[in-house]
Motif scaffolding. Structure first.
Motif, short mmCIF file in Angstrom:
data_model
loop_
_atom_site.label_atom_id
_atom_site.label_comp_id
_atom_site.label_asym_id
_atom_site.label_seq_id
_atom_site.Cartn_x
_atom_site.Cartn_y
_atom_site.Cartn_z
N VAL A 122 0.86 -1.19 0.00
CA VAL A 122 0.00 0.00 0.00
C VAL A 122 0.90 1.24 0.00
CG1 VAL A 122 -1.81 1.27 1.23
CG2 VAL A 122 -1.74 -1.24 1.37
N LEU A 123 0.61 2.18 -0.90
CA LEU A 123 1.37 3.44 -0.91
C LEU A 123 0.54 4.49 -0.17
CD1 LEU A 123 3.43 5.13 -3.60
CD2 LEU A 123 1.49 6.41 -2.71
N THR A 124 1.12 5.10 0.87
CA THR A 124 0.45 6.15 1.64
C THR A 124 1.10 7.49 1.28
OG1 THR A 124 -0.10 4.63 3.42
CG2 THR A 124 -0.12 6.97 3.97
N ALA A 125 0.27 8.50 0.97
CA ALA A 125 0.79 9.77 0.46
C ALA A 125 0.20 10.97 1.22
CB ALA A 125 0.48 9.90 -1.03
N TYR A 126 1.10 11.89 1.62
CA TYR A 126 0.74 13.12 2.32
C TYR A 126 1.09 14.29 1.40
CZ TYR A 126 2.50 17.09 5.22
OH TYR A 126 2.82 18.32 5.72
N TYR A 127 0.11 15.14 1.12
CA TYR A 127 0.30 16.30 0.24
C TYR A 127 1.02 17.40 1.01
CZ TYR A 127 -0.95 20.10 -3.01
OH TYR A 127 -0.91 21.15 -3.90
N LEU A 128 2.11 17.91 0.44
CA LEU A 128 2.85 18.97 1.12
C LEU A 128 2.07 20.28 1.11
CD1 LEU A 128 6.09 17.63 -0.21
CD2 LEU A 128 5.97 18.48 2.12
N PRO A 129 2.00 20.97 2.26
CA PRO A 129 1.27 22.24 2.31
C PRO A 129 1.78 23.22 1.25
CG PRO A 129 1.87 21.54 4.54
CD PRO A 129 2.56 20.61 3.58
N ALA A 130 0.90 24.16 0.86
CA ALA A 130 1.20 25.10 -0.23
C ALA A 130 2.56 25.78 -0.07
CB ALA A 130 0.09 26.15 -0.32
N GLU A 131 2.90 26.17 1.18
CA GLU A 131 4.16 26.91 1.36
C GLU A 131 5.41 26.06 1.10
OE1 GLU A 131 5.54 27.93 5.41
OE2 GLU A 131 3.66 27.05 6.14
N PHE A 132 5.24 24.72 1.07
CA PHE A 132 6.39 23.84 0.83
C PHE A 132 6.35 23.15 -0.53
CE2 PHE A 132 5.87 23.73 5.56
CZ PHE A 132 7.04 24.42 5.88
N GLN A 133 5.34 23.49 -1.35
CA GLN A 133 5.21 22.81 -2.65
C GLN A 133 6.42 23.06 -3.56
OE1 GLN A 133 3.06 20.66 -4.50
NE2 GLN A 133 2.40 20.09 -2.45
N GLN A 134 6.94 24.28 -3.57
CA GLN A 134 8.06 24.60 -4.47
C GLN A 134 9.38 24.02 -3.97
OE1 GLN A 134 7.61 25.80 -7.54
NE2 GLN A 134 5.46 25.72 -6.91
N ASN A 135 9.52 23.97 -2.65
CA ASN A 135 10.80 23.55 -2.07
C ASN A 135 10.54 22.61 -0.88
OD1 ASN A 135 13.52 23.41 -1.73
ND2 ASN A 135 13.74 25.43 -0.78
N PRO A 136 10.20 21.35 -1.14
CA PRO A 136 9.80 20.45 -0.05
C PRO A 136 10.96 20.14 0.90
CG PRO A 136 9.20 19.56 -2.20
CD PRO A 136 10.12 20.71 -2.45
N PRO A 137 10.72 20.21 2.21
CA PRO A 137 11.74 19.80 3.17
C PRO A 137 12.08 18.32 2.97
CG PRO A 137 9.99 21.02 4.25
CD PRO A 137 9.52 20.74 2.87
N LEU A 138 13.36 17.99 3.10
CA LEU A 138 13.78 16.61 2.87
C LEU A 138 13.53 15.77 4.12
CD1 LEU A 138 17.17 17.32 1.04
CD2 LEU A 138 14.96 16.74 0.03
N PRO A 139 13.06 14.52 3.93
CA PRO A 139 12.82 13.65 5.08
C PRO A 139 14.13 13.05 5.61
CG PRO A 139 11.98 12.67 3.04
CD PRO A 139 12.65 13.93 2.67
N MET A 140 14.19 12.84 6.92
CA MET A 140 15.33 12.14 7.53
C MET A 140 15.24 10.64 7.26
SD MET A 140 16.91 14.62 9.07
CE MET A 140 16.74 16.17 9.91
N ASP A 141 14.01 10.16 7.14
CA ASP A 141 13.75 8.72 6.95
C ASP A 141 13.94 8.36 5.47
OD1 ASP A 141 12.62 6.17 6.62
OD2 ASP A 141 11.05 6.54 8.10
#
Length: 213
Positions: A122-141
């Protein structure tokens, strides 16, 4: 108390809650009112007896944080994935701050060839808030991937309560009965959209049928 409550919720999904989830749970509780909706355009609504039976929508392309899990049970897969996403949303990201919650969270599922069971992954997906759409913070995991998902046209139908393999298969069957025979949507891939956290007993969900490209 909050951790004990979530521990009890997790046990109903046959997963154990690690102690390090206490921080993310407390943060999520503090920010529970501020939930940004994933943007979409409603194309049409189809009703039965004054009630909206299903709706056709267009979702734009956007960046999502995605995790894939293949636990023995559907509820285990989405619980394990969402715990990873919660850590990412709350602090374990390259900007080191709470990113904010968006709804719905999407769970992409695949049916077996016979159509009688769900595939394990199963693929679970979280949409990044508008303020992070252009430059998404990188996950540590390393198991969380930031993905640009293509525009999506879907037909959606609301249902309430638990999302087990059994209830999902039943809802897919009911939706097909409502739609009748059509080749415009996929038959092997579906999306379960979740709007509320798993502790809400009659939580709102949707089944999405995906239009063929």
């Amino acid at each position: 108390r909050l951790f004990a409550h979530w521990e009890a919720v997790a046990s109903t999904h046959r997963v154990s809650l690690p102690r390090d989830m206490a921080g993310p749970i407390a943060q999520m509780a503090r920010h529970s009112q501020a939930r940004e909706p994933v943007p979409y355009v409603s194309l049409s609504q189809h009703g039965k007896c004054e009630e909206a039976a299903y709706e056709e929508r267009q979702y734009p392309a956007g960046k999502w944080a995605c995790v894939t899990m293949g636990e023995p049970m559907y509820e285990q897969s989405i619980s394990m994935s969402f715990m990873k996403l919660m850590r990412y949303i709350c602090k374990e990201n390259s900007v080191g701050c709470h990113l904010g919650m968006t709804v719905p969270v999407l769970n992409e599922i695949h049916l077996t060839k016979e159509g009688t069971e769900l595939e394990r992954e199963v693929l679970t997906a979280y949409y990044l808030p508008a303020e992070f759409q252009q430059n998404p913070p990188l996950p540590m995991d390393p198991e969380i991937h930031i993905t640009e998902r293509a525009p999506l046209r879907v037909i959606t139908r609301v249902f309430y309560g638990m999302t087990t393999e059994e209830t999902i298969l039943r809802e897919i069957g009911l939706f097909w009965e409502l739609l009748g025979s059509t080749d415009t949507v996929l038959r092997e891939t579906y999306i379960v959209a979740s709007y509320e956290n798993p502790s809400v007993p009659q939580r709102r969900n949707e089944i999405w049928f995906i239009f063929r490209a």
